[in-house]
Write an enzyme that holds these catalytic residues in place. Structure first.
Site, PDB file in Angstrom:
ATOM      1  N   ALA A 105       0.818  -1.215   0.000  1.00 23.72           N
ATOM      2  CA  ALA A 105       0.000   0.000   0.000  1.00 23.72           C
ATOM      3  C   ALA A 105       0.854   1.269   0.000  1.00 23.72           C
ATOM      4  O   ALA A 105       1.948   1.303   0.578  1.00 23.72           O
ATOM      5  CB  ALA A 105      -0.924   0.001   1.217  1.00 23.72           C
ATOM      6  N   ALA A 110       1.808   2.747   3.590  1.00 21.86           N
ATOM      7  CA  ALA A 110       2.702   2.041   4.506  1.00 21.86           C
ATOM      8  C   ALA A 110       4.046   2.726   4.736  1.00 21.86           C
ATOM      9  O   ALA A 110       4.551   2.710   5.869  1.00 21.86           O
ATOM     10  CB  ALA A 110       2.915   0.599   4.038  1.00 21.86           C
ATOM     11  N   LYS A 121      -7.198   2.826   9.463  1.00 18.70           N
ATOM     12  CA  LYS A 121      -8.535   3.336   9.603  1.00 18.70           C
ATOM     13  C   LYS A 121      -9.170   3.513   8.227  1.00 18.70           C
ATOM     14  O   LYS A 121      -8.437   3.696   7.255  1.00 18.70           O
ATOM     15  CB  LYS A 121      -8.532   4.666  10.375  1.00 18.70           C
ATOM     16  CG  LYS A 121      -7.284   5.472  10.156  1.00 18.70           C
ATOM     17  CD  LYS A 121      -7.514   6.924  10.038  1.00 18.70           C
ATOM     18  CE  LYS A 121      -7.442   7.411   8.652  1.00 18.70           C
ATOM     19  NZ  LYS A 121      -6.501   6.840   7.747  1.00 18.70           N
ATOM     20  N   ASP A 156     -13.341   7.216   4.565  1.00 20.80           N
ATOM     21  CA  ASP A 156     -11.953   7.662   4.558  1.00 20.80           C
ATOM     22  C   ASP A 156     -11.758   8.881   5.462  1.00 20.80           C
ATOM     23  O   ASP A 156     -11.193   8.790   6.548  1.00 20.80           O
ATOM     24  CB  ASP A 156     -11.546   7.972   3.114  1.00 20.80           C
ATOM     25  CG  ASP A 156     -10.047   8.206   2.974  1.00 20.80           C
ATOM     26  OD1 ASP A 156      -9.362   8.304   4.004  1.00 20.80           O
ATOM     27  OD2 ASP A 156      -9.563   8.291   1.839  1.00 20.80           O
TER      28      ASP A 156
END
Length: 416
Positions: free
Chosen positions: A35, A38, A120, A202
């Site tokens: 991702a 990260a 999250k 988001d």
């Protein structure tokens, strides 16, 4: 000039940290998914933590995982997500997968005995949140640690901000967060319903959780939520404006936009307290025995999401004196006190905890995650109840907007 130098140095070190010598037995992390988040959320913070090594990464595309590992200096590549979880040398798992995959792989990781740092929003809806954060495995002896990565709450600036907030006295609060319109492609996962997409999922994960902390409670209801649909999938919201009613009558608002114009960039929180009576000695004045001092406080926290880059916390206190018990609004005297504060380390808020001005919210978060895993005190924490409350807030908003909740995993019954 000195402040400009400090800003430049702080931000240079935040994005170009020197690697700390590692302890004899560091916690070894694996990343599920190659991702984009990260590097900022884990790989860079891990460089400065002596007790953390990012050991391996797994992706659906092995070639992508290999390229990702080479680019970011990760030692190993796992052949699959499950292969990573089955690795006995991995202590902790970071999960930055699309939202719709969070529940399944967090539960699989917990059942594999791994500590989990979960991006999250933690999961797709409150049904999943309760199934995950109330899972019996988290109450077992030597239970693994599970943390939703609400990273902003770990920074000293958030602690400084909350030291001026009295949740029971908050009359209104508003949290806003915008992303520039060029940031995400039209078919980005944030616009895909089956993957848990939507601006509320988001950006709302920030604003909703911030409101619950400011009010010290989850809202009783979402009175209104206006949304604009994403062009890729009309079930996903690109923009939202929600209004909540909190216990005690407080009103909370939040706004988010995944395609905002460039003049709406600062993620801010605005808080106003009800008028409260304060001790005259507290504000350094003397009043006659038949008078009292009343304070109305307003706070603005600019850039609460990434305060390491820059931030400010402005506190405006309006005072008045009145006859004791006089609720008519008749003021004998009025004055204001204003100040602006900043906090990049805990020492600046008189707390004896590690930190450097260049530590990002993610680095402070990693510090506390490691403390929790190691059985040490974690003074800043996002508990399971916090994550459930955030999911409740987001679900309320979707119901008020007459949009479907994000789909619930078929694995909520625990059949893994």
């Amino acid at each position: 000039m000195a402040s400009l130098f400090g800003l430049a140095r702080r931000n240079w070190l935040a994005f170009n940290p020197s690697e700390a010598p590692k302890s004899a037995g560091p916690l070894r992390f694996g990343i599920l998914g190659a991702a984009d988040i990260a590097p900022m959320a884990l790989i860079l913070p891990a460089k400065t933590h002596p007790d953390v090594v990012v050991q391996t990464v797994a992706a659906r595309d092995p070639k992508k995982a290999k390229a990702y590992a080479q680019k970011h200096g990760i030692q190993e590549v796992s052949s699959s997500y499950q292969d990573l979880l089955d690795n006995p040398n991995i202590d902790c798992v970071y999960i930055p997968l699309p939202n719709g995959l969070h529940f399944e792989w967090a539960l699989r990781a917990l059942k594999a005995g791994k500590h989990v740092l979960l991006e999250k929003p933690s999961v797709d809806n409150v049904t999943e949140a309760e199934a995950l954060f109330k899972n019996p495995i988290l109450n077992s002896p030597k239970a693994p640690v599970l943390l939703e990565a609400a990273h902003y709450a770990f920074h000293p600036a958030w602690t400084a901000f909350m030291s001026y907030v009295s949740p029971t006295d908050v009359s209104s609060a508003k949290a806003v967060l915008w992303v520039p319109k060029w940031k995400f492609a039209t078919d980005d996962i944030r616009y895909q319903y089956d993957l848990g997409g939507g601006a509320l999922m988001d950006l709302g994960a920030y604003t909703a959780s911030a409101l619950t902390r400011v009010f010290g409670a989850v809202a009783e209801e979402c009175e209104e939520c206006l949304t604009q649909a994403a062009s890729y999938d009309s079930r996903c919201d690109q923009l939202f404006k929600a209004r909540y009613k909190f216990p005690g009558g407080g009103r909370g608002e939040m706004e988010g936009d995944l395609k905002a114009p460039l003049d709406r960039m600062s993620p801010n929180i605005y808080v106003e307290h009800i008028p409260i009576v304060v001790y005259s000695a507290e504000v350094g004045i003397q009043v006659p025995k038949d008078q009292e001092v009343v304070r109305i406080r307003k706070i603005k926290f600019s850039n609460f999401v990434m305060p390491t880059i820059f931030h400010s916390i402005q506190i405006d206190d309006e005072f008045l004196t009145r006859k004791i018990g006089d609720k008519s609004g008749t003021a004998i005297k009025k004055w204001t006190n204003s100040k602006t504060i900043k906090a990049y380390t805990f020492k600046e808020v008189d707390i004896n905890q590690p930190g450097e001005p260049s530590w990002t919210t993610y680095r402070y978060q990693l510090e506390e995650f490691v403390n929790k895993v190691r059985g040490r005190e974690a003074r800043q924490w996002v508990g399971g109840a916090d994550s459930i409350n955030t999911a409740k807030m987001i679900d309320m908003a979707y119901v008020a907007a007459k949009l479907p909740l994000r789909p619930t995993s078929k694995l909520v019954d625990g059949s893994i």
